[in-house]
Design an enzyme around this catalytic site. Structure first.
Site, short mmCIF file in Angstrom:
data_model
loop_
_atom_site.label_atom_id
_atom_site.label_comp_id
_atom_site.label_asym_id
_atom_site.label_seq_id
_atom_site.Cartn_x
_atom_site.Cartn_y
_atom_site.Cartn_z
N SER A 1 -8.35 6.97 -2.27
CA SER A 1 -7.22 7.25 -1.56
C SER A 1 -5.97 7.69 -2.20
O SER A 1 -5.19 8.60 -1.47
CB SER A 1 -6.57 6.02 -0.80
OG SER A 1 -7.20 5.68 0.24
N ASN B 1 -14.74 4.18 -2.46
CA ASN B 1 -14.52 3.26 -3.37
C ASN B 1 -15.83 2.33 -3.66
O ASN B 1 -15.67 1.28 -4.14
CB ASN B 1 -13.09 2.43 -3.40
CG ASN B 1 -12.04 3.26 -3.10
OD1 ASN B 1 -12.03 4.26 -3.62
ND2 ASN B 1 -11.09 2.72 -2.14
N ASP C 1 -3.09 9.26 8.28
CA ASP C 1 -3.15 7.91 7.76
C ASP C 1 -2.60 6.88 8.68
O ASP C 1 -2.38 6.75 9.89
CB ASP C 1 -2.34 7.86 6.26
CG ASP C 1 -3.00 7.05 5.49
OD1 ASP C 1 -2.73 5.71 5.45
OD2 ASP C 1 -3.53 7.74 4.47
N HIS D 1 0.06 2.33 3.50
CA HIS D 1 -0.96 3.15 2.91
C HIS D 1 -0.20 4.70 2.99
O HIS D 1 -0.54 5.39 1.82
CB HIS D 1 -2.19 2.91 3.25
CG HIS D 1 -3.49 3.59 2.72
ND1 HIS D 1 -3.89 4.73 3.33
CD2 HIS D 1 -4.39 3.11 1.85
CE1 HIS D 1 -4.90 5.23 2.51
NE2 HIS D 1 -5.25 4.20 1.53
#
Ligand SMILES: [Ca+2]
Ligand SMILES: [Ca+2]
Ligand SMILES: [Ca+2]
Length: 420
Positions: free
Chosen positions: A363, A288, A165, A197
């Site tokens: 996520s 998404n 990430d 994130h």
């Protein structure tokens, strides 16, 4: 409902957690554990002069109450909501030695924001974000992954989970001590998480449980390998991701979490297959997009693709879905977790708070599944990546099964063979 999705070129790895529900003008004060934790309708008072007690209590319309053991204090019944006001008033009376609230006794060590973690234990609670400007409405009791029940069986026993990430912040004390390895596969100058994130994702997996602060990870006994494959603006490359997968697999990760998406490439698929053949379970976001478009690495056969549900066990409107390739789901709407304590990009883009706050996206659901896989690795079902994956998938609660995704919403307790 407004949502923001990070845009990116098709050939670029994108972080998938930037969806946020903004509900302006619906402010509610966040419940502070420190200020709300006294018993309603009673206070504890000790009189210096017991002879004067009757008169003092009368003046406030109160009656004397029972003695509290041999402390000399009495438990006085007061109108609910007037506790602090009456304590203040009584404290000024010379006949009163002290007056204080009757604090709620809680088990030691619980986490300050645990009651906002509906994904772990859903009691139908409503809660607010850190700023107090977003209220998450009440959910459905038990629309959760039964994490608390799973912890009676295992908390993860130092299973290594690689979070590929944007890095994991070094300054959030609820998650940074869990990081055992760091590496940088991007052009960023350091492996610090300046995007935000990766810190949120890592906290969902392995934030320290029962340390009084912050949140609890779904696998609180897990450790984190922080592989930075997303830059400080949340972008990465297929080659960097493939390098990260290789690093995780050769350094002992049992699970690789990829809360990101990219176009297909032979190099990436080879890295995935190499890791799988080394006995690693790989988990990635479905996306998404609110549609059925295949995203990679989730759509590869050897990666568990994860969709998102909400606190009513309904598919999130923006979640990518499709029972042909999306394998399971987990809560991904308004998931409360760790953020950096320094400035980070997502805070500026999405008005988030530092330290702890909600995030939404596949996520956020993906690391819940990664954590469940890690919990399974610490049980006797740990014979192979195949057996661990099969356990995670076959024990899912049949939420959206066969329509939104292949199996359902994961259940940590059932996956580890607990009493659920
Ligand atoms: Ca439950
Ligand atoms: Ca904690
Ligand atoms: Ca797949």
């Amino acid at each position: 409902m407004k949502r923001t999705v990070l845009a990116g070129l098709a050939a670029v790895v994108m972080a998938l957690g930037a969806v946020t529900a903004a509900v302006p003008g619906n402010a509610a004060a966040p419940s502070s554990p420190a200020s709300s934790s006294f018993v309603s309708g009673q206070i504890m008072v000790k009189f210096r002069d017991n002879a004067a007690a009757r008169g003092v209590l009368d003046r406030h319309g109160l009656n004397d109450g029972p003695a509290i053991g041999s402390t000399g204090a009495h438990l006085i019944t007061v109108p609910a909501g007037k506790e602090l006001h009456l304590i203040e008033a009584l404290s000024h009376n010379p006949a009163v030695e002290y007056a204080e609230p009757d604090l709620v006794v809680a088990p030691t060590g619980t986490d300050a924001f645990f009651d906002r973690q509906y994904a772990l234990q859903n009691d139908g609670q409503s809660f607010t974000n850190t700023k107090g400007d977003i209220t998450v409405p009440k959910g459905t009791p038990d629309a959760d992954v039964d994490a608390v029940e799973a912890w009676s069986v295992t908390t993860g026993a130092n299973i290594k989970v690689a979070v590929l990430d944007s890095g994991v912040a070094t300054d959030n004390p609820d998650i940074s001590p869990k990081v055992t390895a760091r590496a940088n596969f991007t052009t960023a100058r350091t492996n610090e998480d300046n995007y935000g994130h990766g810190t949120h994702v890592a906290g969902i997996i392995a934030a320290s449980r029962d340390n009084t602060i912050g949140v609890a990870g779904v696998c609180p006994g897990c450790t984190i390998m922080a592989g930075k494959v997303l830059t400080d603006t949340g972008m990465g490359s297929s080659s960097g991701l493939a390098n990260g997968i290789n690093w995780a697999a050769t350094n002992g990760a049992k699970v690789i979490n990829m809360s990101l998406a990219v176009g297909a490439s032979t190099t990436l698929e080879t890295a995935v297959n190499n890791a799988w053949n080394k006995g690693v379970v790989l988990v990635a976001s479905a996306g998404n997009g609110g549609n059925t478009s295949m995203m990679y690495p989730g759509a590869y056969q050897n990666v568990i693709a994860v969709g998102a549900t909400d606190n009513n066990d309904k598919k999130a409107s923006w979640s990518t879905y499709g029972p042909t390739w999306v394998d399971v789901a987990a809560p991904g709407v308004s998931v409360y977790s760790t953020f950096p304590n320094h400035r980070f990009v997502l805070a500026r883009e999405n008005n988030r708070s530092q330290g702890y706050d909600i995030g939404s996206g596949t996520s956020m659901s993906t690391p819940i599944v990664a954590a469940v896989a890690a919990l399974v690795w610490s049980t006797s079902a740990n014979t192979s990546s195949d057996s661990v994956r099969a356990k995670v998938e076959s024990t899912a609660d049949p939420v959206g099964k066969g329509t939104d995704w292949k199996y359902g919403r994961v259940n940590a307790c059932k996956a580890v063979g607990g009493t659920c």
